[in-house]
Design an enzyme around this catalytic site. Sequence first.
Site, mmCIF file in Angstrom:
data_model
loop_
_atom_site.group_PDB
_atom_site.id
_atom_site.type_symbol
_atom_site.label_atom_id
_atom_site.label_comp_id
_atom_site.label_asym_id
_atom_site.label_seq_id
_atom_site.Cartn_x
_atom_site.Cartn_y
_atom_site.Cartn_z
ATOM 1 C CG ASP A 145 -1.540 1.143 1.442
ATOM 2 O OD1 ASP A 145 -2.325 1.695 0.856
ATOM 3 O OD2 ASP A 145 -1.427 1.817 2.591
ATOM 4 C CG ASP A 191 -1.954 7.635 0.773
ATOM 5 O OD1 ASP A 191 -1.360 8.900 0.967
ATOM 6 O OD2 ASP A 191 -2.189 7.224 -0.413
ATOM 7 C CG ASP A 236 -2.265 2.207 6.433
ATOM 8 O OD1 ASP A 236 -2.494 2.024 5.280
ATOM 9 O OD2 ASP A 236 -2.679 3.290 6.949
#
Length: 269
Positions: free
Chosen positions: A25, A27, A203
């Site tokens: 991922d 961000d 996250d």
Amino acid sequence: MTVRLDDVGPLKPILAQRPFGLATDIDGTLSPIVDTPDAAAVTPLCRRYLGEIAQRVEVVAAISGRAPEVARRMVGLEGLVYVGNHGLSWWKQGREETLAEAAPYEAMIQEAKRKLAAHFHLPGVLLEDKGPILAFHYRMCADAQTARAAIMEALAPWEAQGLRVRPGRRVFELGPPLDVHKGTALVHLMETYRLAGVLYLGDDLTDVDAFRVLRRWRQDARVKGAAVAVANSEAGQEITKEADYWVDGVPGVEWLLGEIASVVGGKRP
Ligand SMILES: [Mg+2]
């Protein structure tokens, strides 16, 4: 029980697999979360280590909720696979391609974008047009609960008409109701590159789809792999408990990528 990763040792049997793929991922994983999406930046260490790893393994992919072109610009490395809109759009041969399954919803999404942009105004809420997805960022709202309620109310009629509303870290997204997510993107990568080893880093709630797919493939002995959650106070335990390991925030990712780069550094595939 998800184990905190403070030694790359447990990952070495996975890193030794060929073909090997690293999917991550962006961000909150490679770039610290900031107030507005435009201000987010991948850290120089993450970029450096990802570049080194990409030289040594079969595939490094960034699988993001961003539009693929934005994902590509943020990471800033050639030779990576860029997947955007949680698997819905891919960067291919110099342009964005959205999966054909989304086409029947295009007109409705355009209409929703027009109407919501014209009629939805809440101080601090930022609308982001990502092509097949419209995102409502409410990080800047002082009262997150009120913002959430107002956004959900605005999106409810569109959800009733068949579009899908998806929550994330201080964001809601309106998009086509397809069974397309980061997990399906990861499956596509594993199949395309016939990966024997996979690591996935993320996250947020949307990353859990990839964590679960990876776990299922591992249980079926189709791949050796591990999911690493990037722990953060916003997403909380829900994300971490779905992964095999966790690291602490973007600095934890920088450390891990550095370790991976040095492990794979000696071997050219
Ligand atoms: Mg994220």
